[in-house]
Design a protein around this motif. Structure first.
Motif, PDB file in Angstrom:
ATOM      1  N   ARG A  21       0.807  -1.132   0.067  1.00  0.00           N
ATOM      2  CA  ARG A  21      -0.227   0.086  -0.172  1.00  0.00           C
ATOM      3  C   ARG A  21       0.817   1.301  -0.219  1.00  0.00           C
ATOM      4  NH1 ARG A  21      -5.111   1.982   2.912  1.00  0.00           N
ATOM      5  NH2 ARG A  21      -6.084  -0.155   2.700  1.00  0.00           N
ATOM      6  N   LEU A  22       0.606   2.140  -0.880  1.00  0.00           N
ATOM      7  CA  LEU A  22       1.496   3.353  -1.045  1.00  0.00           C
ATOM      8  C   LEU A  22       0.861   4.617  -0.375  1.00  0.00           C
ATOM      9  CD1 LEU A  22       2.623   2.953  -4.627  1.00  0.00           C
ATOM     10  CD2 LEU A  22       3.816   2.202  -2.772  1.00  0.00           C
ATOM     11  N   GLY A  23      -0.573   4.817  -0.309  1.00  0.00           N
ATOM     12  CA  GLY A  23      -1.132   5.900   0.238  1.00  0.00           C
ATOM     13  C   GLY A  23      -2.859   5.703  -0.047  1.00  0.00           C
ATOM     14  N   GLN A  24      -3.308   6.667   0.848  1.00  0.00           N
ATOM     15  CA  GLN A  24      -4.580   6.778   0.623  1.00  0.00           C
ATOM     16  C   GLN A  24      -5.303   8.221   0.777  1.00  0.00           C
ATOM     17  OE1 GLN A  24      -6.587   4.120   3.640  1.00  0.00           O
ATOM     18  NE2 GLN A  24      -8.671   4.441   2.838  1.00  0.00           N
ATOM     19  N   GLY A  25      -6.246   8.444   0.195  1.00  0.00           N
ATOM     20  CA  GLY A  25      -6.683   9.957   0.230  1.00  0.00           C
ATOM     21  C   GLY A  25      -8.281   9.801  -0.098  1.00  0.00           C
ATOM     22  N   GLY A  26      -8.892  10.924  -0.436  1.00  0.00           N
ATOM     23  CA  GLY A  26     -10.215  11.283  -0.679  1.00  0.00           C
ATOM     24  C   GLY A  26     -10.910  10.510  -1.910  1.00  0.00           C
ATOM     25  N   THR A  27      -9.746  10.088  -3.075  1.00  0.00           N
ATOM     26  CA  THR A  27     -10.410   9.383  -4.008  1.00  0.00           C
ATOM     27  C   THR A  27     -10.163   7.922  -4.095  1.00  0.00           C
ATOM     28  OG1 THR A  27      -8.433  10.162  -5.031  1.00  0.00           O
ATOM     29  CG2 THR A  27     -10.348  11.661  -5.548  1.00  0.00           C
ATOM     30  N   GLY A  28      -9.302   7.443  -3.069  1.00  0.00           N
ATOM     31  CA  GLY A  28      -9.152   5.990  -3.250  1.00  0.00           C
ATOM     32  C   GLY A  28      -7.699   5.618  -2.671  1.00  0.00           C
ATOM     33  N   THR A  29      -7.508   4.420  -2.652  1.00  0.00           N
ATOM     34  CA  THR A  29      -6.181   3.942  -2.351  1.00  0.00           C
ATOM     35  C   THR A  29      -5.155   3.750  -3.480  1.00  0.00           C
ATOM     36  OG1 THR A  29      -7.348   2.945  -0.487  1.00  0.00           O
ATOM     37  CG2 THR A  29      -5.077   2.327  -0.596  1.00  0.00           C
ATOM     38  N   VAL A  43      -1.381   1.296  -8.806  1.00  0.00           N
ATOM     39  CA  VAL A  43      -2.718   1.082  -9.094  1.00  0.00           C
ATOM     40  C   VAL A  43      -3.496   1.722  -8.327  1.00  0.00           C
ATOM     41  CG1 VAL A  43      -4.440  -0.677  -9.233  1.00  0.00           C
ATOM     42  CG2 VAL A  43      -1.998  -1.065  -9.949  1.00  0.00           C
ATOM     43  N   LYS A  44      -4.345   2.727  -8.856  1.00  0.00           N
ATOM     44  CA  LYS A  44      -5.338   3.488  -8.027  1.00  0.00           C
ATOM     45  C   LYS A  44      -6.703   2.734  -7.925  1.00  0.00           C
ATOM     46  CE  LYS A  44      -7.173   7.083  -5.942  1.00  0.00           C
ATOM     47  NZ  LYS A  44      -6.907   8.587  -6.298  1.00  0.00           N
ATOM     48  N   VAL A  45      -7.119   2.460  -6.818  1.00  0.00           N
ATOM     49  CA  VAL A  45      -8.580   1.807  -6.662  1.00  0.00           C
ATOM     50  C   VAL A  45      -9.594   3.023  -6.009  1.00  0.00           C
ATOM     51  CG1 VAL A  45      -9.811  -0.001  -5.729  1.00  0.00           C
ATOM     52  CG2 VAL A  45      -7.418  -0.431  -6.443  1.00  0.00           C
ATOM     53  N   ILE A  46     -10.564   3.298  -6.630  1.00  0.00           N
ATOM     54  CA  ILE A  46     -11.414   4.208  -6.595  1.00  0.00           C
ATOM     55  C   ILE A  46     -12.035   4.127  -5.225  1.00  0.00           C
ATOM     56  CG2 ILE A  46     -13.490   5.564  -7.172  1.00  0.00           C
ATOM     57  CD1 ILE A  46     -10.850   6.101  -8.701  1.00  0.00           C
ATOM     58  N   ALA A  47     -12.266   4.832  -4.202  1.00  0.00           N
ATOM     59  CA  ALA A  47     -13.075   4.814  -2.845  1.00  0.00           C
ATOM     60  C   ALA A  47     -14.549   4.208  -2.998  1.00  0.00           C
ATOM     61  CB  ALA A  47     -13.163   6.028  -2.091  1.00  0.00           C
ATOM     62  N   PRO A  48     -15.022   3.341  -2.143  1.00  0.00           N
ATOM     63  CA  PRO A  48     -16.441   3.001  -2.584  1.00  0.00           C
ATOM     64  C   PRO A  48     -17.410   3.837  -2.396  1.00  0.00           C
ATOM     65  CG  PRO A  48     -15.070   1.653  -0.690  1.00  0.00           C
ATOM     66  CD  PRO A  48     -14.235   3.154  -1.024  1.00  0.00           C
ATOM     67  N   HIS A  49     -17.411   4.886  -1.973  1.00  0.00           N
ATOM     68  CA  HIS A  49     -18.496   5.928  -1.617  1.00  0.00           C
ATOM     69  C   HIS A  49     -18.477   6.536  -3.241  1.00  0.00           C
ATOM     70  CE1 HIS A  49     -15.101   8.449  -0.911  1.00  0.00           C
ATOM     71  NE2 HIS A  49     -15.731   9.599  -1.357  1.00  0.00           N
ATOM     72  N   LEU A  50     -17.188   6.779  -3.956  1.00  0.00           N
ATOM     73  CA  LEU A  50     -17.196   7.376  -5.250  1.00  0.00           C
ATOM     74  C   LEU A  50     -17.589   6.181  -6.321  1.00  0.00           C
ATOM     75  CD1 LEU A  50     -14.012   9.559  -5.167  1.00  0.00           C
ATOM     76  CD2 LEU A  50     -16.560  10.205  -5.058  1.00  0.00           C
ATOM     77  N   LEU A 296       5.917  11.577  -3.676  1.00  0.00           N
ATOM     78  CA  LEU A 296       5.859  11.267  -5.178  1.00  0.00           C
ATOM     79  C   LEU A 296       4.469  10.371  -5.317  1.00  0.00           C
ATOM     80  CD1 LEU A 296       6.394  11.209  -8.065  1.00  0.00           C
ATOM     81  CD2 LEU A 296       8.279   9.416  -7.250  1.00  0.00           C
ATOM     82  N   LEU A 297       4.727   9.396  -4.334  1.00  0.00           N
ATOM     83  CA  LEU A 297       3.551   8.188  -4.702  1.00  0.00           C
ATOM     84  C   LEU A 297       2.284   8.686  -4.399  1.00  0.00           C
ATOM     85  CD1 LEU A 297       5.734   5.360  -3.146  1.00  0.00           C
ATOM     86  CD2 LEU A 297       5.459   5.841  -5.511  1.00  0.00           C
ATOM     87  N   LEU A 298       2.133   9.542  -3.408  1.00  0.00           N
ATOM     88  CA  LEU A 298       0.720  10.092  -3.231  1.00  0.00           C
ATOM     89  C   LEU A 298       0.272  10.859  -4.555  1.00  0.00           C
ATOM     90  CD1 LEU A 298       0.927  11.157   0.552  1.00  0.00           C
ATOM     91  CD2 LEU A 298      -0.373   9.265  -0.541  1.00  0.00           C
ATOM     92  N   ALA A 299       1.302  11.695  -4.991  1.00  0.00           N
ATOM     93  CA  ALA A 299       0.994  12.332  -6.289  1.00  0.00           C
ATOM     94  C   ALA A 299       0.644  11.577  -7.399  1.00  0.00           C
ATOM     95  CB  ALA A 299       2.125  13.309  -6.584  1.00  0.00           C
ATOM     96  N   VAL A 300       1.596  10.521  -7.634  1.00  0.00           N
ATOM     97  CA  VAL A 300       1.389   9.556  -8.901  1.00  0.00           C
ATOM     98  C   VAL A 300      -0.189   8.710  -8.845  1.00  0.00           C
ATOM     99  CG1 VAL A 300       2.188   7.404  -9.784  1.00  0.00           C
ATOM    100  CG2 VAL A 300       3.871   9.107  -9.313  1.00  0.00           C
ATOM    101  N   GLY A 301      -0.568   8.354  -7.419  1.00  0.00           N
ATOM    102  CA  GLY A 301      -1.627   7.826  -7.440  1.00  0.00           C
ATOM    103  C   GLY A 301      -2.790   8.876  -7.139  1.00  0.00           C
ATOM    104  N   GLY A 302      -2.685   9.967  -7.217  1.00  0.00           N
ATOM    105  CA  GLY A 302      -3.778  11.259  -6.867  1.00  0.00           C
ATOM    106  C   GLY A 302      -4.550  10.953  -5.769  1.00  0.00           C
TER     107      GLY A 302
END
Length: 672
Positions: A21-29, A43-50, A296-302
């Motif tokens: 796991r590289l990071g987590q934020g408002g749009t997913g992990t 790999v960006k996996v979108i958060a369940p609520h979105l 960087l990884l948070l930025a790459v994953g958005g």
């Protein structure tokens, strides 16, 4: 640093095996993944609520589709995606290297040749992005990777879809050090905005600091709009190229293709473009430098970075939502309450200009400012009638109609470089009552041994005899200047906050009371504002009504109710003052709402408040002045509304907006 997968984390997404796991934020992990061939991906996996939001899913798919048409060195490389999966995801090529923010923070400014390679690479990437019909709009140091082959932009599809799914979200002022003047004002951000942001990144790379004042959020935005950039530590010849790209006027900035040529490195060796510590980090395989590379990884994953930064890219051709065109909805309102229904859209063409509008007192004409002129429209047939301008006008700033067909245009004059202390603004007045408009006055001030900016607002007295303009001042927060229209004589210079001004303060709005006995002047300084009242009989100040915690520009719009009892002001939120009692009676919203324009309905029952800050699409809120409650909110365009005006019969509300196709327009709403 990288963390192990949690008990609830997936082990496989699509064809990719997840390793951590590289990071987590408002749009997913964001996860570190491997393809079957061993290639590392983020790999960006979108958060369940979105994932449950169909609007987000649709936008996410659209972003991925459009981004797929953009190709070029420096752009993010999407390996695979599935926006239709139960949990939508996107996989991007993992690019080793520090972010620009991390590199400067850890090792200090980059050498001049590295800055050149950085600028050339990013300018080329922006040229490819613009060629595909996209604008980045939030180019910031943490969104650039210093890879061994050159700089790379990080992915932004999920962030763009996130903001589109939640239009109320705005860019925080704390993240605004690399915004552009047009974004700081809440206006349309086009390709030229990316050029300005790129220049800011190069200043940061070369000096370790942004080009404008790095203070509280609103102060930073004010500095971006009004101050010259601090380029003293930028080496030549980079300095002149960057200065051109930081022009306040978007049309004066060179395009990214031009920058590619001007920034070409003097020693073009891609393998040696980075200093040794950064080159070693860029060469590291996936799985190393986790603690340093977390940013960087948070930025790459958005993830968290994107979630706080707001919109990451804007489509140059939208899909129609919030366009100010043929919206099918009538906003959010209670049954039986007032509503706004879109009726007609008057197209003005693609423009970076902040348009201003005004109806004639008889409701037959509508005046709309463009870059260097004012256009007059038939308000009944919605037909464009004429264009009025002067050769000395650089940009228009304000417009007002007065009695008898008088039309006043406030403007910035073309600069006199030989004398920076000359008056840089003025007002031209035309008589438009006949079929051919006649210029009746050209109003300006003599030199005051102080640079005077353009007129930020203009207003006629009710009888049309006087016209006033609001602006900055020497040794004061600002001032209003008043002229007799027919004689052209200046009859008053009204100082606001004598001895309290600074380089960013100004009077920014004004309004005559309905009986003509009072002139109200709105002003701003140091995140405070207010309204000062002057008696027109002898031009004496009769009241000062301050307002704390405004946005960077203070009180940017003022209007009296028809009976003259209440003064209404926009400061980011909405303020109401009792005129006879000289006191604040109500305050709605906060400076962070970034509402900077308003209009009071002719019957005095409602006030329309508009703006939008950095929202993806602007909004207009209609308030009931008697109940002090919000009646309705409607979308007003792709970005913030720059001006509002009710037609004198109260049946139409006009707003200067940007449509979903990124063109300027005046949207007309039927008031129900």
């Amino acid at each position: 640093m990288r963390q192990p997968l949690g008990l609830g984390d997936p082990r496989q997404i699509g064809a990719f095996r997840l390793e951590g796991r590289l990071g987590q934020g408002g749009t997913g992990t964001v996860f570190l993944g491997r393809s079957r061939s061993g290639r590392a991906v983020a790999v960006k996996v979108i958060a369940p609520h979105l994932a449950r939001d169909e609007g987000f899913r649709r936008r996410f798919a659209e972003e991925l589709n459009v981004l797929g048409r953009a190709s070029g060195t420096g752009l993010p490389e999407t390996v695979s995606a599935d926006p239709a999966a139960d949990q939508p995801w996107v996989a991007s090529l993992y690019v080793p290297g520090a972010s620009l923010a991390e590199a400067v923070r850890t090792y200090g400014p980059l050498p001049a040749n590295s800055v050149r390679v950085l600028g050339t690479g990013l300018a080329g990437a922006l040229a490819a992005l613009h060629g595909a019909g996209l604008v980045h709009t939030v180019l910031q140091p943490h969104k650039v990777v210093l890879a061994s082959e050159g700089p790379r932009l990080t992915p932004f599809a999920a962030a763009r879809a996130f903001v589109a799914a939640d239009p109320s979200r705005t860019v925080s002022a704390a993240d605004g050090r690399f915004l552009t003047p047009e974004q700081a004002r809440g206006h349309y951000a086009g390709p030229e905005s990316d050029v300005f942001a790129l220049a800011g990144l190069l200043v940061f790379a070369a000096t370790g600091r942004p080009p404008f004042r790095n203070g509280p959020g609103a102060e930073t935005l004010r500095s971006i709009v009004e101050d010259p950039p601090d380029l003293g530590a930028v080496p030549e010849p980079l300095r002149s190229t960057i200065a051109a790209a930081l022009a306040k006027d978007p049309e004066q900035r060179p395009g990214p293709e031009v920058l590619v040529g001007r920034l070409a490195p003097t020693t073009p060796n891609a393998t040696a473009w980075l200093p040794p510590p950064l080159a070693a980090q860029a060469a590291a395989p996936a799985g190393r430098y986790w603690s340093r590379r977390r940013t960087l990884l948070l930025a790459v994953g958005g993830t968290a970075v994107f979630a706080s930064a707001g919109t990451a890219a804007v489509l140059l051709s939208g899909s129609g939502d919030g366009s100010g065109g043929k919206q099918k909805q009538n906003g959010t309102r209670a049954p039986g309450s007032v509503g706004l229904t879109p009726s007609v859209t008057l197209g003005l063409g693609k423009s970076q200009h902040s348009n201003r509008i005004a109806y004639s007192p008889d409701g037959k004409r509508l005046a709309v400012t463009l870059q260097d002129r004012v256009t007059v429209w038939d308000a009944v047939t919605n037909r464009r009638l004429s264009d009025l301008t002067d050769e000395q006008i650089l940009t228009t700033t304000a417009v007002a109609y007065g009695r008898g067909g008088l039309l006043a245009l406030g403007y910035n004059r073309k600069f006199d470089l030989s004398d920076p202390n000359t008056d840089q603004g003025g007002i031209t007045v035309w008589d438009t009552s006949a079929s051919t408009a006649e210029r009746v006055a050209q109003l300006k001030s003599p030199s005051e041994n102080h640079p005077l900016q353009g007129m930020m607002a203009v207003a006629f007295s009710p009888d049309g005899r006087l016209v006033a303009g609001a602006r900055n001042a020497k040794d004061a927060i600002g001032k209003a200047q008043v002229w007799d229209v027919r004689s052209g004589q200046r009859v008053a210079d009204l100082l606001v906050g004598k001895g309290k001004g600074n380089t960013s303060s100004a009077a920014r709005s004004l309004a005559f009371s309905p009986d003509g006995h009072v002139l109200a002047v709105g002003w701003g300084v140091n995140l405070e504002g207010g309204a000062t009242l002057f008696r027109t009989g002898d031009w004496q100040q009769v009241a000062e009504m301050p307002l704390k915690n405004t946005d960077a520009f203070g009180v940017t719009a003022l209007a009296f109710t028809p009976d003259g009892s209440t003064l209404v002001g926009a400061f980011g939120g909405l303020a109401l003052w009792d005129v006879s009692g000289r006191r604040l009676t109500a305050r709605f919203g906060t400076a962070d709402d970034q509402n900077q324009t308003l209009a009071v309905s002719p019957d005095g029952r409602s006030v329309a408040l508009g703006g939008g800050g950095y929202a993806v699409r602007g909004e207009i809120a209609l308030y009931d002045l008697h109940t002090r409650k919000q009646k309705v909110t409607v979308p007003s365009g792709r970005s913030a509304t720059s001006d509002l005006a009710f037609r004198p019969d109260g049946r139409i509300l006009a707003g200067a907006v940007t449509t979903s196709k990124m063109v300027s327009a005046v949207q007309l709403w039927t008031v129900e």
